[in-house]
Design an enzyme around this catalytic site. Structure first.
Site, short mmCIF file in Angstrom:
data_model
loop_
_atom_site.label_atom_id
_atom_site.label_comp_id
_atom_site.label_asym_id
_atom_site.label_seq_id
_atom_site.Cartn_x
_atom_site.Cartn_y
_atom_site.Cartn_z
N LYS A 126 0.86 -1.18 0.00
CA LYS A 126 0.00 0.00 0.00
C LYS A 126 0.89 1.22 0.00
CE LYS A 126 -4.53 0.68 0.20
NZ LYS A 126 -5.57 -0.27 -0.20
P1 NAD Z 1 -13.76 7.52 -1.92
O1 NAD Z 1 -12.84 8.63 -1.57
O2 NAD Z 1 -14.31 7.40 -3.30
O3 NAD Z 1 -15.03 7.54 -0.92
C1 NAD Z 1 -14.94 7.68 0.47
C2 NAD Z 1 -16.26 8.29 0.96
O4 NAD Z 1 -16.29 8.25 2.38
C3 NAD Z 1 -16.45 9.76 0.56
O5 NAD Z 1 -17.78 9.95 0.09
C4 NAD Z 1 -16.25 10.52 1.87
O6 NAD Z 1 -16.98 11.73 1.94
C5 NAD Z 1 -16.79 9.51 2.85
N1 NAD Z 1 -16.37 9.69 4.24
C6 NAD Z 1 -15.16 10.03 4.73
N2 NAD Z 1 -15.21 10.13 6.08
C7 NAD Z 1 -16.50 9.84 6.43
C8 NAD Z 1 -17.19 9.79 7.66
N3 NAD Z 1 -16.57 10.03 8.82
N4 NAD Z 1 -18.52 9.44 7.65
C9 NAD Z 1 -19.15 9.20 6.50
N5 NAD Z 1 -18.54 9.23 5.30
C10 NAD Z 1 -17.23 9.56 5.26
O7 NAD Z 1 -13.01 6.19 -1.49
P2 NAD Z 1 -13.31 4.68 -1.92
O8 NAD Z 1 -12.38 4.32 -2.99
O9 NAD Z 1 -14.78 4.50 -2.09
O10 NAD Z 1 -12.82 3.93 -0.60
C11 NAD Z 1 -13.65 3.82 0.57
C12 NAD Z 1 -13.15 2.64 1.40
O11 NAD Z 1 -13.18 1.47 0.59
C13 NAD Z 1 -11.71 2.77 1.90
O12 NAD Z 1 -11.60 2.11 3.16
C14 NAD Z 1 -10.92 2.01 0.85
O13 NAD Z 1 -9.67 1.54 1.35
C15 NAD Z 1 -11.90 0.88 0.58
N6 NAD Z 1 -11.66 0.20 -0.69
C16 NAD Z 1 -11.80 0.84 -1.88
C17 NAD Z 1 -11.55 0.15 -3.06
C18 NAD Z 1 -11.76 0.77 -4.41
O14 NAD Z 1 -11.61 0.05 -5.41
N7 NAD Z 1 -12.15 2.02 -4.49
C19 NAD Z 1 -11.12 -1.19 -3.02
C20 NAD Z 1 -10.99 -1.81 -1.79
C21 NAD Z 1 -11.26 -1.10 -0.62
#
Ligand code: NAD
Length: 418
Positions: free
Chosen positions: A106
């Site tokens: 990461k």
């Molecule tokens: P992103 O930035 O697209 O979305 C994150 C969202 O969470 C945003 O809408 C943000 O406003 C919201 N957020 C942040 N703090 C918050 C809070 N305290 N309460 C409510 N909402 C809050 O990111 P993403 O890519 O969707 O990733 C989100 C999670 O999923 C992370 O933990 C990431 O590691 C995990 N993840 C993502 C992927 C991927 O392919 N995008 C793959 C595996 C895991």
């Protein structure tokens, strides 16, 4: 939300809990609890106004026993050494759970990308890629998107790497746009595995998915797509969603696509017509059947775990439950599909993208989704098998039991050298 839980300590605790059920030596377990190598960087770029600004950045390569290191790059002010270490470790066990031939890594840069122009973010991404270039490559370490990074940043990583190496090597990074060598189905893959594992969990508990109510914390890439897919493919009713600005709730249902459009237009889910504002904590404790945490680590602590009402939690985010919350939910018989399976769709379709890049032969979206479903459902069945056979406390422990066994076997089969 708990801010005093160190995610790296959570990871180590999860490994220790599973190790108690495994016949793997303490010396090998110790090795599987620490990253192999961490690169810590100070990046400097010129801002648009000519000032120089410096940033802290990291790349953690946790374990490479099963294949090249693999994992995303996060842009967020909370990025720090221990967070990157934890996220890189979760990648190792995630890849092992779905049985794809990767280790885990990461990376991240500590910044709020909203404060920078596109040109500044491009210079920063290229600078980061230049620095990590010696340790990445399609057979070494393959970055991907994570929080606040996406196709745009991955295209810059690929272009920088290929230019400096004087080659074409699209498989050096995944999550690219289609025209830059990306895969069909990659953008929605994480949300798709969250939806598929929720479906399997409901089936396991003999619960109906049709009309089941859903709350989604975090309406970004993972959360908004999971919401749309549980609605369109499982006939569930999304009743509440949140982002960092707040939460909205309508017991009659919220159109997942319309609220995403509202967020794209206004920057937030708040103010969405036809839904009332609720606090972010209230969203987590609403009387729903399925809860999808899709924001950041430690969103649900012990106190919230005692108050929440969902029967099933499908973890789209990485590490959304503290270890204490996990124990409370196991005692309360809430079925938690752990992050390392529920969000493994992203890395699984990244693997398909890498395979297609290497073969220079591209699949249809239908094929991608079918192959993804097979891997995710097989992995879910293996977890249930381990959970029942060893009478494990929860599916997270089952996932680590399955995954650690695979990583330890790969390590031990390799023998010791030097
Ligand atoms: P992103 O930035 O697209 O979305 C994150 C969202 O969470 C945003 O809408 C943000 O406003 C919201 N957020 C942040 N703090 C918050 C809070 N305290 N309460 C409510 N909402 C809050 O990111 P993403 O890519 O969707 O990733 C989100 C999670 O999923 C992370 O933990 C990431 O590691 C995990 N993840 C993502 C992927 C991927 O392919 N995008 C793959 C595996 C895991």
């Amino acid at each position: 939300m708990s801010t005093d839980v160190n995610p790296f300590e959570s990871l180590q605790q999860q490994i220790d809990t599973a190790a108690a059920y495994l016949d793997v030596g303490d010396d090998v377990i110790e090795r599987l609890k620490q990253p192999e190598r961490i690169l810590e960087l100070t990046l400097s770029i010129e801002r648009d106004d000519g000032e120089i600004e410096t940033f802290r950045a990291f790349r953690s390569q946790f374990n490479g026993d099963r294949g090249p290191y693999k994992g995303g790059i996060r842009y967020h002010p909370g990025v720090n050494r221990d967070e990157v270490k934890a996220l890189s470790g979760w990648m190792v066990y995630k890849c092992a759970v779905v049985d794809i031939p990767y280790g885990g890594a990461k990376g991240g840069i500590s910044l709020n990308p909203a404060d920078y122009s596109e040109a500044e973010l491009e210079r920063l991404t290229r600078s980061f890629t230049e620095e990590i270039r010696p340790i990445i490559g399609e057979d070494r370490d393959i970055p991907a998107p994570d929080v606040n990074t996406g196709q745009r940043e991955m295209n810059w990583v690929k272009d920088t790497y290929e230019t400096l190496e004087n080659t074409t090597e699209p498989g050096v990074v995944t999550g690219k746009a289609i025209d830059s060598g990306g895969s069909e189905g990659r953008v929605e893959a994480t949300g798709r595995s969250t939806m598929l594992t929720a479906r399997e969990a409901f089936d396991y508990l003999d619960l109906d998915t049709e009309g089941a109510t859903v709350a989604v914390q975090g309406y970004g890439n993972a959360g908004s797509i999971a919401a749309r897919l549980v609605e369109s493919e499982l006939d569930m009713t999304v009743v509440a969603v949140s982002d960092s600005s707040g939460a909205v709730y309508n017991p009659e249902g919220i159109d997942a696509t319309a609220v995403k459009r509202h967020k794209n237009e206004t920057g937030s889910v708040t103010g969405f017509e036809g839904a009332e504002a609720v606090s972010s904590d209230e969203l987590l404790t609403l009387d729903v059947d399925l809860l999808i945490p899709a924001a950041l680590e430690n969103a649900i602590d012990e106190r919230l775990a005692r108050d929440l009402s969902a029967d099933v939690i499908s973890e789209a985010a990485n590490g959304p439950l503290t270890p204490a919350a996990d124990e409370v939910l196991a005692d309360r018989d809430v079925l938690v599909v752990p992050d390392i399976l529920a969000n493994a769709g992203g890395v699984t379709v990244s693997y398909f993208e890498w395979v297609q890049n290497r073969q220079r032969f591209y699949w249809s979206e239908e094929r991608v989704n079918e192959e993804l479903e097979t891997l995710v459902v097989d992995a879910f069945d293996e977890l249930i098998d381990a959970y029942e056979r060893h009478e494990l406390p929860n599916l997270r422990t089952a996932a680590y039991v399955v995954a650690i066994r695979r990583v330890a076997d790969a390590y031990e089969e390799g023998g010791t050298w030097p």
